[in-house]
Design an enzyme around this catalytic site. Structure first.
Site, PDB file in Angstrom:
ATOM      1  N   LYS A  74      18.898 -37.370 -27.387  1.00 28.11           N
ATOM      2  CA  LYS A  74      19.559 -37.423 -28.653  1.00 28.11           C
ATOM      3  C   LYS A  74      19.612 -38.710 -29.023  1.00 28.11           C
ATOM      4  O   LYS A  74      19.974 -39.730 -28.495  1.00 28.11           O
ATOM      5  CB  LYS A  74      21.052 -37.213 -28.288  1.00 28.11           C
ATOM      6  CG  LYS A  74      22.073 -37.174 -29.707  1.00 28.11           C
ATOM      7  CD  LYS A  74      23.218 -37.447 -29.522  1.00 28.11           C
ATOM      8  CE  LYS A  74      23.486 -38.941 -29.945  1.00 28.11           C
ATOM      9  NZ  LYS A  74      23.362 -39.241 -31.218  1.00 28.11           N
TER      10      LYS A  74
ATOM     11  N   GLU B  95      23.895 -48.867 -20.397  1.00 31.56           N
ATOM     12  CA  GLU B  95      23.635 -50.269 -20.868  1.00 31.56           C
ATOM     13  C   GLU B  95      24.286 -50.456 -22.004  1.00 31.56           C
ATOM     14  O   GLU B  95      24.207 -49.862 -23.135  1.00 31.56           O
ATOM     15  CB  GLU B  95      22.080 -50.272 -21.125  1.00 31.56           C
ATOM     16  CG  GLU B  95      21.181 -50.299 -19.975  1.00 31.56           C
ATOM     17  CD  GLU B  95      21.435 -51.802 -19.136  1.00 31.56           C
ATOM     18  OE1 GLU B  95      21.947 -52.978 -19.685  1.00 31.56           O
ATOM     19  OE2 GLU B  95      21.181 -51.661 -17.843  1.00 31.56           O
TER      20      GLU B  95
ATOM     21  N   CYS C 299      20.991 -56.271 -28.425  1.00 26.34           N
ATOM     22  CA  CYS C 299      21.986 -56.439 -26.997  1.00 26.34           C
ATOM     23  C   CYS C 299      21.787 -57.530 -26.398  1.00 26.34           C
ATOM     24  O   CYS C 299      22.822 -58.165 -25.826  1.00 26.34           O
ATOM     25  CB  CYS C 299      22.071 -55.372 -26.290  1.00 26.34           C
ATOM     26  SG  CYS C 299      20.383 -55.019 -25.690  1.00 26.34           S
TER      27      CYS C 299
ATOM     28  N   GLU D  78      31.757 -58.656 -29.022  1.00 30.36           N
ATOM     29  CA  GLU D  78      30.400 -58.382 -29.637  1.00 30.36           C
ATOM     30  C   GLU D  78      30.489 -58.298 -31.011  1.00 30.36           C
ATOM     31  O   GLU D  78      31.103 -57.399 -31.582  1.00 30.36           O
ATOM     32  CB  GLU D  78      29.625 -57.416 -28.894  1.00 30.36           C
ATOM     33  CG  GLU D  78      28.138 -57.428 -29.254  1.00 30.36           C
ATOM     34  CD  GLU D  78      27.453 -56.170 -28.594  1.00 30.36           C
ATOM     35  OE1 GLU D  78      27.905 -54.978 -28.635  1.00 30.36           O
ATOM     36  OE2 GLU D  78      26.461 -56.339 -28.125  1.00 30.36           O
TER      37      GLU D  78
END
Ligand code: NAP
Length: 479
Positions: free
Chosen positions: A170, A245, A279, A381
């Site tokens: 997906k 992750e 990231c 973040e």
């Protein structure tokens, strides 16, 4: 319409997703079918049905298919890179580089299929032998984010298939184009029906079904912390294997003895390339007293020379951010930074049209100075071209600040001192450490992943991928 790929067939859907170019929102890349619940269940059934057979396929068969896929990806890197830049907004050279990485990953894992081995040991009991072997986990569900539309799918799909698992994949709804192209390549590379399935659609629908279905033995997820936590809970509840992750708040230390151009180059690359949407981007620059002002002056000069424009135009340094939601999040954090008392020394302005008049999600790269470690812009973040500078007294304080985060993905240091570089490699609480290099930009044949709140479970990529995509069996034989 671009269709889902289920049990070896291209299957339409009742709903579609319109894939729009963030550099020019008038540009429709294509219409992509969204899988409904029954189609996701069909994909899982197909993957479950063929899994044992695929798990027993010869390494040669798996090598041939993965190697052919890798070769095609590499041969078409310019065309696939153009599609990627068009749907995600990273610049064309970055996008072509990402495609090449995906091709190399397929070739790496093609060879790993040939190398899967085990151990033979004598038993502690007389007349008994012990073998330790690796077997596939089963059906794996792969859920990926939008920021690396082909490399992250590749680094999950290739090892999953190489070690004999079947896949239901997906991709992020925002970037179905690269995922569809990858499915098309795998289909033509000769995978038996059901071994690989593509189901496009929303995370809360398609992703959720994958995460909750008992027939999916393992979930590999890359994305935000919030989604990762939800997936972890669902997997624990049904005892599925999982790997997460997630985000980062990656520090880069600049010491007084750093070479200024190396430090500035690494900071610009890590902080702003791909519009800061990596990231591994460094969003915290921790700079010691003696070089602070020179570093900031040079960094601002460099940032202001960056060309923000259409991702596919020659000479563009930074493309648009991916969509209006991400742009709103970036602007919100810029407002938070100002309200917290940080000094916005350059950038931070959104502009709705590029120099050619094309409407897109453009944002001037923003740099904050005079920030303190407790500010939200230094703790959360942002995932955009927004970077802050934190002043540090010396190396010891810089190291403490670098580790003062709930994340632990990547960390960097710019220094000419072997002593500090060596100390930092040992004491940084990150999964990946860079010396005189950007915190983003990694090799494809070595492990990738983080610590603390950034990651959970075995590492991805390189030979370490076997930890997640295989399960170990210990067999005893007498006589
Ligand atoms: P996200 O919103 O968490 O989405 C990631 C994936 O999860 C998408 O495919 C999403 O689908 C799906 N999803 C959403 N809700 C779900 C649910 N309830 N069940 C199952 N799947 C669900 O993250 P993103 O905004 O795409 O990506 C940005 C984040 O990824 C950042 O935090 C970044 O740091 C992180 N990232 C981490 C790494 C790493 O290796 N550590 C690498 C790249 C990116 P839809 O989007 O289609 O709804």
């Amino acid at each position: 319409m671009f269709k889902n790929y289920i049990n070896g067939e291209w299957v339409g859907g009742s709903q579609i997703y319109r894939n729009i170019n963030p550099s020019d929102t008038r540009d429709l890349i294509g219409e992509y079918a969204l899988a409904d619940a029954s189609q996701v269940l069909e994909a899982i059934s197909a993957a479950a049905k063929i899994q044992e057979k695929w798990g027993l396929s010869t390494p040669q068969q798996r090598f041939d298919i993965l190697d052919a896929a890798g070769a095609e990806i590499l041969a078409r890197r310019n065309e696939l890179g153009d599609l990627l830049a068009r749907e995600e907004g990273k610049t064309l050279p970055e996008a072509i580089g990402e495609v090449a990485r995906a091709g190399n990953i397929f070739k790496f894992f093609a060879a790993e299929a040939l190398r899967t081995g085990g151990e033979t040991l004598p038993s502690v009991r007389p007349g008994v032998g012990v073998e330790v072997t690796r077997e596939p986990v089963g059906v794996v569900g792969l859920i990926t984010p939008w920021n690396f539309p082909i490399a992250i799918p590749a680094w999950k799909i290739a090892p999953a298939l190489a070690y004999g698992n079947t896949v239901v994949f997906k991709p992020a709804e925002l970037v179905p184009g690269s995922a569809w192209a990858l499915a098309d390549i795998l289909h033509r590379a000769g995978l038996p029906a059901g071994v690989f399935n593509l189901v496009m659609g929303r995370g809360s629908e398609v992703g959720q079904i994958l995460v909750e279905d008992k027939r999916v033995q393992a979930i590999s997820f890359t994305g935000s912390v919030a989604t990762g936590q939800r997936i972890a809970q669902a997997c624990v509840a049904r005892r599925a294997k999982f790997q997460l992750e997630m985000g980062g708040k990656n520090p880069m230390i600049v010491l007084d003895d750093a070479e200024l151009d190396v430090a500035v180059g690494a900071a610009v690359n890590s902080g702003f390339f791909s519009a800061g949407q990596r990231c591994t981007a460094s969003s915290r620059l921790i700079v010691t007293q003696g070089i602070h002002d020179r570093f900031v002056t040079e960094l601002v000069r460099k940032i202001e020379s960056l060309k923000v424009d259409d991702a596919r135009k020659a000479g563009t340094d930074i493309g648009p951010v991916v969509d209006e939601r991400q742009l709103a999040q970036d602007l919100e954090y810029i407002a938070i930074g100002k309200a917290e008392g940080a000094k916005l020394v350059t950038g931070g302005q959104a502009f709705g049209k590029n120099p050619d008049g094309a409407p897109g999600h453009y944002l001037r790269p923003a740099l904050f100075t005079e920030t303190s470690p407790s500010m939200r812009i230094n703790r959360e973040e942002i995932f955009g071209p927004v970077v802050s500078v934190i002043r540090a007294r010396d190396y010891d304080e810089a190291l403490a600040l670098a580790n003062d985060t709930e994340f632990g993905l990547s960390a960097g240091i710019a220094t000419t001192s072997l002593k500090f570089a060596t100390h930092f490699k040992r004491h940084s609480q990150a999964g990946m450490v860079m010396v005189n290099l950007p915190t983003a930009g990694v090799d494809y044949h070595v492990p990738f992943g983080g610590r603390k709140g950034s990651s959970y479970g075995p590492r991805e990529q390189g030979r370490y991928a076997a930890e997640f995509y295989t399960t170990v069996k210990t067999s005893y034989t007498s006589g």
